[in-house]
Write an enzyme that holds these catalytic residues in place. Structure first.
Site, PDB file in Angstrom:
ATOM      1  N   ASP A  28       0.781  -1.224  -0.115  1.00 41.68           N
ATOM      2  CA  ASP A  28       0.005  -0.116   0.125  1.00 41.68           C
ATOM      3  C   ASP A  28       0.785   1.091   0.035  1.00 41.68           C
ATOM      4  O   ASP A  28       0.338   2.233   0.052  1.00 41.68           O
ATOM      5  CB  ASP A  28      -1.148   0.010   1.036  1.00 41.68           C
ATOM      6  CG  ASP A  28      -0.178  -0.103   2.554  1.00 41.68           C
ATOM      7  OD1 ASP A  28      -0.862  -0.803   3.293  1.00 41.68           O
ATOM      8  OD2 ASP A  28       0.959   0.545   2.494  1.00 41.68           O
ATOM      9  N   HIS A  58       7.169  -7.361  -1.331  1.00 40.00           N
ATOM     10  CA  HIS A  58       5.949  -7.920  -2.350  1.00 40.00           C
ATOM     11  C   HIS A  58       5.391  -6.893  -3.278  1.00 40.00           C
ATOM     12  O   HIS A  58       4.571  -6.963  -3.541  1.00 40.00           O
ATOM     13  CB  HIS A  58       4.994  -8.419  -1.304  1.00 40.00           C
ATOM     14  CG  HIS A  58       5.109  -9.612  -0.380  1.00 40.00           C
ATOM     15  ND1 HIS A  58       4.260  -9.890   0.752  1.00 40.00           N
ATOM     16  CD2 HIS A  58       5.995 -10.345  -0.479  1.00 40.00           C
ATOM     17  CE1 HIS A  58       4.716 -11.113   1.377  1.00 40.00           C
ATOM     18  NE2 HIS A  58       5.749 -11.256   0.718  1.00 40.00           N
ATOM     19  N   CYS A  97       4.302  -3.777 -18.187  1.00 38.61           N
ATOM     20  CA  CYS A  97       3.590  -4.317 -19.563  1.00 38.61           C
ATOM     21  C   CYS A  97       4.050  -5.646 -19.547  1.00 38.61           C
ATOM     22  O   CYS A  97       5.057  -5.964 -19.344  1.00 38.61           O
ATOM     23  CB  CYS A  97       4.569  -3.581 -20.593  1.00 38.61           C
ATOM     24  SG  CYS A  97       3.946  -4.350 -22.350  1.00 38.61           S
TER      25      CYS A  97
HETATM   26  C1  BV8 Z   1       8.015 -17.794  -2.885  1.00 37.19           C
HETATM   27  C2  BV8 Z   1       1.233  -9.331  -2.934  1.00 37.19           C
HETATM   28  C3  BV8 Z   1       9.265 -19.027  -4.231  1.00 37.19           C
HETATM   29  C4  BV8 Z   1      -0.064  -9.669  -3.626  1.00 37.19           C
HETATM   30  C5  BV8 Z   1       1.510 -11.344  -1.412  1.00 37.19           C
HETATM   31  C6  BV8 Z   1       7.276 -22.194   2.465  1.00 37.19           C
HETATM   32  C7  BV8 Z   1       6.392 -22.972   3.172  1.00 37.19           C
HETATM   33  C8  BV8 Z   1       5.039 -23.087   2.775  1.00 37.19           C
HETATM   34  C9  BV8 Z   1       4.597 -22.198   1.778  1.00 37.19           C
HETATM   35  C10 BV8 Z   1       5.573 -21.618   1.021  1.00 37.19           C
HETATM   36  C11 BV8 Z   1       6.744 -21.755   1.350  1.00 37.19           C
HETATM   37  N1  BV8 Z   1       7.549 -21.246   0.438  1.00 37.19           N
HETATM   38  C12 BV8 Z   1       6.776 -20.379  -0.703  1.00 37.19           C
HETATM   39  C13 BV8 Z   1       5.688 -20.652  -0.136  1.00 37.19           C
HETATM   40  C14 BV8 Z   1       4.211 -20.499  -0.994  1.00 37.19           C
HETATM   41  C15 BV8 Z   1       3.717 -19.248  -0.761  1.00 37.19           C
HETATM   42  C16 BV8 Z   1       3.288 -19.076   0.789  1.00 37.19           C
HETATM   43  O1  BV8 Z   1       3.735 -18.500   1.516  1.00 37.19           O
HETATM   44  N2  BV8 Z   1       2.281 -19.533   1.003  1.00 37.19           N
HETATM   45  C17 BV8 Z   1       1.571 -19.625   2.137  1.00 37.19           C
HETATM   46  C18 BV8 Z   1       0.053 -18.906   2.059  1.00 37.19           C
HETATM   47  C19 BV8 Z   1       1.323 -20.912   2.862  1.00 37.19           C
HETATM   48  N3  BV8 Z   1       4.578 -18.025  -0.544  1.00 37.19           N
HETATM   49  C20 BV8 Z   1       4.849 -17.756  -2.175  1.00 37.19           C
HETATM   50  O2  BV8 Z   1       4.600 -18.070  -3.030  1.00 37.19           O
HETATM   51  C21 BV8 Z   1       6.136 -16.610  -2.338  1.00 37.19           C
HETATM   52  N4  BV8 Z   1       6.890 -17.033  -3.352  1.00 37.19           N
HETATM   53  O3  BV8 Z   1       8.103 -18.192  -1.996  1.00 37.19           O
HETATM   54  O4  BV8 Z   1       8.558 -18.166  -4.414  1.00 37.19           O
HETATM   55  C22 BV8 Z   1       8.438 -20.535  -4.380  1.00 37.19           C
HETATM   56  C23 BV8 Z   1       7.129 -20.438  -4.624  1.00 37.19           C
HETATM   57  C24 BV8 Z   1       6.505 -21.490  -4.640  1.00 37.19           C
HETATM   58  C25 BV8 Z   1       6.772 -22.418  -3.727  1.00 37.19           C
HETATM   59  C26 BV8 Z   1       7.982 -22.618  -3.232  1.00 37.19           C
HETATM   60  C27 BV8 Z   1       8.853 -21.396  -3.365  1.00 37.19           C
HETATM   61  C28 BV8 Z   1       5.234 -15.012  -2.410  1.00 37.19           C
HETATM   62  C29 BV8 Z   1       4.516 -14.860  -1.438  1.00 37.19           C
HETATM   63  C30 BV8 Z   1       4.062 -13.059  -1.774  1.00 37.19           C
HETATM   64  C31 BV8 Z   1       2.654 -13.288  -2.059  1.00 37.19           C
HETATM   65  N5  BV8 Z   1       2.021 -11.929  -2.188  1.00 37.19           N
HETATM   66  N6  BV8 Z   1       1.146  -9.990  -1.439  1.00 37.19           N
HETATM   67  C32 BV8 Z   1      -1.288  -8.942  -3.058  1.00 37.19           C
HETATM   68  O5  BV8 Z   1      -1.154  -8.144  -2.266  1.00 37.19           O
HETATM   69  O6  BV8 Z   1      -2.369  -9.293  -3.835  1.00 37.19           O
HETATM   70  S1  BV8 Z   1       1.452 -11.842   0.335  1.00 37.19           S
HETATM   71  C33 BV8 Z   1      -0.117 -11.123   0.900  1.00 37.19           C
HETATM   72  O7  BV8 Z   1      -0.370 -12.019   2.186  1.00 37.19           O
HETATM   73  C34 BV8 Z   1       0.076  -9.574   1.693  1.00 37.19           C
HETATM   74  O8  BV8 Z   1       0.925  -9.059   0.815  1.00 37.19           O
HETATM   75  C35 BV8 Z   1       0.675 -10.225   2.956  1.00 37.19           C
HETATM   76  O9  BV8 Z   1       1.964 -10.082   2.993  1.00 37.19           O
HETATM   77  C36 BV8 Z   1       0.277 -11.691   3.128  1.00 37.19           C
HETATM   78  C37 BV8 Z   1      -0.624 -11.499   3.983  1.00 37.19           C
HETATM   79  O10 BV8 Z   1       0.222 -11.353   5.317  1.00 37.19           O
HETATM   80  P1  BV8 Z   1       0.015 -10.368   6.349  1.00 37.19           P
HETATM   81  O11 BV8 Z   1       0.629  -9.139   5.992  1.00 37.19           O
HETATM   82  O12 BV8 Z   1       0.467 -10.876   7.661  1.00 37.19           O
HETATM   83  O13 BV8 Z   1      -1.783  -9.931   6.441  1.00 37.19           O
HETATM   84  P2  BV8 Z   1      -2.558 -10.866   7.339  1.00 37.19           P
HETATM   85  O14 BV8 Z   1      -3.968 -10.560   6.810  1.00 37.19           O
HETATM   86  O15 BV8 Z   1      -2.266 -12.442   7.041  1.00 37.19           O
HETATM   87  O16 BV8 Z   1      -2.372 -10.748   8.729  1.00 37.19           O
HETATM   88  C38 BV8 Z   1      -2.470  -9.524   9.572  1.00 37.19           C
HETATM   89  C39 BV8 Z   1      -2.204  -9.653  10.988  1.00 37.19           C
HETATM   90  O17 BV8 Z   1      -2.312  -8.264  11.512  1.00 37.19           O
HETATM   91  C40 BV8 Z   1      -3.138 -10.625  11.468  1.00 37.19           C
HETATM   92  O18 BV8 Z   1      -2.301 -11.586  12.298  1.00 37.19           O
HETATM   93  C41 BV8 Z   1      -3.863  -9.569  12.718  1.00 37.19           C
HETATM   94  O19 BV8 Z   1      -3.834 -10.141  13.749  1.00 37.19           O
HETATM   95  C42 BV8 Z   1      -2.881  -8.426  12.618  1.00 37.19           C
HETATM   96  N7  BV8 Z   1      -3.460  -7.332  12.816  1.00 37.19           N
HETATM   97  C43 BV8 Z   1      -4.784  -6.853  12.727  1.00 37.19           C
HETATM   98  N8  BV8 Z   1      -4.828  -5.351  12.940  1.00 37.19           N
HETATM   99  C44 BV8 Z   1      -3.741  -5.221  13.843  1.00 37.19           C
HETATM  100  C45 BV8 Z   1      -2.850  -6.291  13.615  1.00 37.19           C
HETATM  101  N9  BV8 Z   1      -1.581  -6.335  14.445  1.00 37.19           N
HETATM  102  C46 BV8 Z   1      -1.521  -5.027  15.049  1.00 37.19           C
HETATM  103  N10 BV8 Z   1      -2.225  -3.966  15.111  1.00 37.19           N
HETATM  104  C47 BV8 Z   1      -3.465  -4.057  14.233  1.00 37.19           C
HETATM  105  N11 BV8 Z   1      -4.268  -2.843  14.492  1.00 37.19           N
END
Ligand code: BV8
Length: 242
Positions: free
Chosen positions: A101, A116, A124
């Site tokens: 953001d 990210h 493009c």
């Molecule tokens: C990759 C852009 C090589 C797009 C995003 C190892 C193990 C398991 C899986 C994998 C692994 N390695 C790779 C993977 C696959 C995958 C992955 O991690 N999957 C997960 C879901 C299991 N990762 C990838 O694909 C990454 N690439 O590693 O390449 C590879 C590929 C495949 C296989 C192996 C290797 C790429 C990951 C990037 C994806 N793109 N964003 C878009 O935005 O549309 S990620 C996206 O989700 C967001 O950008 C953000 O980063 C993420 C969500 O996470 P958070 O930011 O934590 O947000 P969330 O809502 O989850 O949590 C918010 C938290 O805030 C909550 O806990 C809440 O309690 C708290 N909160 C709320 N309010 C407050 C607060 N805290 C404090 N104060 C508040 N007021």
């Protein structure tokens, strides 16, 4: 707890901070897990944030990103973003963000490492040329580049590698910091979710500030379950920086 965090920050030579969607929640931007409201309620974000989704339905995916970029542009940084600017002005602090953001940069944080990507840079699909289109709804979905080809958002999708330059900078910080802070992230998305282990492996103390418990809560030295917009300003106040 807040006093302990302030003491740990005061004692640190180099602080590395990883932020997630929770830091922007108090700016009115839904976190990634609850990013889907209204029209998007029937989609799982991880189903939209992939190259496969884009090639299957570029109009739907770019409409989602167009809406998100316009919504983020209409939001403002909150006290959590401003407190991180204050901390960075008073000590060596590297800010690594998963957020797309751009609110950290808008708040005034310097050299933000956007692992990210972000919603405002579009690329493009034919030439790779990157542009920052004006903050107004695209005329077509997908938007077309100068070359007449569809453009995609400059974010990292699930299944895509993270930008090499950003990862190099992030790793350098994680290897040299003596305090690592995970703020507002569910610690579920890799490789960012593994940063705390990397920092600890290199001897850093670790703090988590998050509204809810996460998979790393039991591993960190100090876990504060409270809103970042309250905790971070309170810490800067204790440090006499506010
Ligand atoms: C990759 C852009 C090589 C797009 C995003 C190892 C193990 C398991 C899986 C994998 C692994 N390695 C790779 C993977 C696959 C995958 C992955 O991690 N999957 C997960 C879901 C299991 N990762 C990838 O694909 C990454 N690439 O590693 O390449 C590879 C590929 C495949 C296989 C192996 C290797 C790429 C990951 C990037 C994806 N793109 N964003 C878009 O935005 O549309 S990620 C996206 O989700 C967001 O950008 C953000 O980063 C993420 C969500 O996470 P958070 O930011 O934590 O947000 P969330 O809502 O989850 O949590 C918010 C938290 O805030 C909550 O806990 C809440 O309690 C708290 N909160 C709320 N309010 C407050 C607060 N805290 C404090 N104060 C508040 N007021």
């Amino acid at each position: 707890m807040i006093h302990q965090a302030a003491d740990m920050i005061q004692a640190a030579e180099h602080v590395a901070v990883l932020t997630g969607a929770g830091v922007s929640a108090e700016s009115g931007i839904p976190t990634f897990r609850d990013a889907l409201t209204g029209l998007w309620a029937r989609y799982d974000p991880a189903q939209l944030a992939t190259p496969e989704a884009f090639s299957r339905d570029p109009a739907l995916v770019t409409r989602w990103y167009d809406e998100r970029r316009l919504r983020c542009a209409a939001c403002d940084p909150n006290p959590a973003h401003h407190a991180l600017v204050t901390l960075q002005q008073s000590r060596r602090l590297t800010l690594i963000t998963q957020n797309v953001d751009r609110l950290h940069t808008r708040a005034g944080s310097l050299d933000v490492i956007e692992i990210h990507g972000n919603l405002f840079t579009w690329r493009c699909t034919r030439t790779g040329t990157e542009v920052e289109p004006p903050i107004e709804p695209f005329q077509t979905h997908p938007p077309l580049s100068e070359a007449g080809a569809p453009m995609r958002p400059g974010v990292v999708w699930f299944g895509e590698m993270l930008p090499a330059r950003a990862m190099k900078a992030a790793h350098a910080a994680l290897e040299s910091c003596d305090l690592f802070m995970s703020v507002g992230t569910s610690a579920l998305v890799h490789p960012a979710a593994g940063f705390v282990d990397l920092a600890r492996h290199h001897g850093a103390a670790t703090i988590e500030i998050n509204a809810d418990p996460t998979p790393i809560t039991s591993d960190v030295d100090l876990a504060i379950q409270a809103p970042a917009g309250e905790v971070l300003p309170a810490v800067t106040e204790l440090l006499g920086l506010a």
